[in-house]
Design a protein around this motif. Structure first.
Motif, PDB file in Angstrom:
ATOM      1  N   LYS A  69     -34.167  23.349 -18.969  1.00 35.34           N
ATOM      2  CA  LYS A  69     -33.166  23.435 -20.037  1.00 35.34           C
ATOM      3  C   LYS A  69     -33.443  22.323 -21.042  1.00 35.34           C
ATOM      4  CE  LYS A  69     -29.561  25.519 -17.254  1.00 35.34           C
ATOM      5  NZ  LYS A  69     -28.172  25.446 -16.802  1.00 35.34           N
ATOM      6  N   PHE A  70     -33.312  22.659 -22.337  1.00 35.70           N
ATOM      7  CA  PHE A  70     -33.610  21.663 -23.369  1.00 35.70           C
ATOM      8  C   PHE A  70     -32.736  21.873 -24.589  1.00 35.70           C
ATOM      9  CE2 PHE A  70     -36.528  25.215 -23.717  1.00 35.70           C
ATOM     10  CZ  PHE A  70     -36.516  25.539 -25.061  1.00 35.70           C
ATOM     11  N   ASP A  71     -32.547  20.782 -25.331  1.00 32.65           N
ATOM     12  CA  ASP A  71     -31.818  20.798 -26.598  1.00 32.65           C
ATOM     13  C   ASP A  71     -32.828  20.823 -27.739  1.00 32.65           C
ATOM     14  OD1 ASP A  71     -29.367  20.568 -25.320  1.00 32.65           O
ATOM     15  OD2 ASP A  71     -29.251  18.405 -25.578  1.00 32.65           O
ATOM     16  N   VAL A  72     -32.412  21.388 -28.862  1.00 35.28           N
ATOM     17  CA  VAL A  72     -33.210  21.376 -30.091  1.00 35.28           C
ATOM     18  C   VAL A  72     -32.343  20.776 -31.184  1.00 35.28           C
ATOM     19  CG1 VAL A  72     -34.460  22.747 -31.793  1.00 35.28           C
ATOM     20  CG2 VAL A  72     -34.417  23.487 -29.402  1.00 35.28           C
ATOM     21  N   VAL A  73     -32.835  19.707 -31.815  1.00 33.56           N
ATOM     22  CA  VAL A  73     -32.070  19.018 -32.862  1.00 33.56           C
ATOM     23  C   VAL A  73     -32.954  18.856 -34.099  1.00 33.56           C
ATOM     24  CG1 VAL A  73     -30.838  16.906 -33.472  1.00 33.56           C
ATOM     25  CG2 VAL A  73     -30.706  17.774 -31.140  1.00 33.56           C
ATOM     26  N   ALA A  74     -32.416  19.233 -35.253  1.00 40.22           N
ATOM     27  CA  ALA A  74     -33.133  19.102 -36.519  1.00 40.22           C
ATOM     28  C   ALA A  74     -33.003  17.679 -37.049  1.00 40.22           C
ATOM     29  CB  ALA A  74     -32.575  20.080 -37.548  1.00 40.22           C
TER      30      ALA A  74
END
Length: 107
Positions: free
Chosen positions: A96-101
């Protein structure tokens, strides 16, 4: 498509506000850079409600909590914004991973 870049510049807040800001890939010990780019593109498009031309990631994302990988989203007008993916948990073969701009578009 500058609206996409402007929207993505603030997408870190948008993504954090989403109930599904963590994404899961059943891949084993890493998420391939192609799969990572595919998931990041879809999730960022959903976050801002617009399509992007592409997302390209530097390398595979290691399936280890805290591991990070950089990606670049390219809007349809050619403008770009950096993305950071971070592993939040690993359960068996599920990463599981987060994506942040990034806060600002790339120059």
């Amino acid at each position: 498509m500058k609206q996409l870049v402007i929207a993505l510049a603030g997408a870190a807040m948008v993504v954090a506000a989403l109930s599904g800001c963590s994404f899961e890939a059943s891949v084993g010990k890493y998420v391939s850079k192609d799969e990572l780019a595919k998931v990041a593109k879809v999730k960022m498009e959903e976050a801002v409600g617009q399509t992007a031309k592409s997302v390209v990631c530097d390398d595979d994302l290691e399936g280890k909590v805290g591991a990070t990988q950089r990606c670049v989203l390219t809007a349809n007008d050619g403008s770009r914004v950096g993305l950071t993916t971070t592993v939040t948990s690993v359960e068996g073969t599920n990463v599981k991973f987060d994506v942040v701009a990034d806060d600002k578009p790339m120059e």
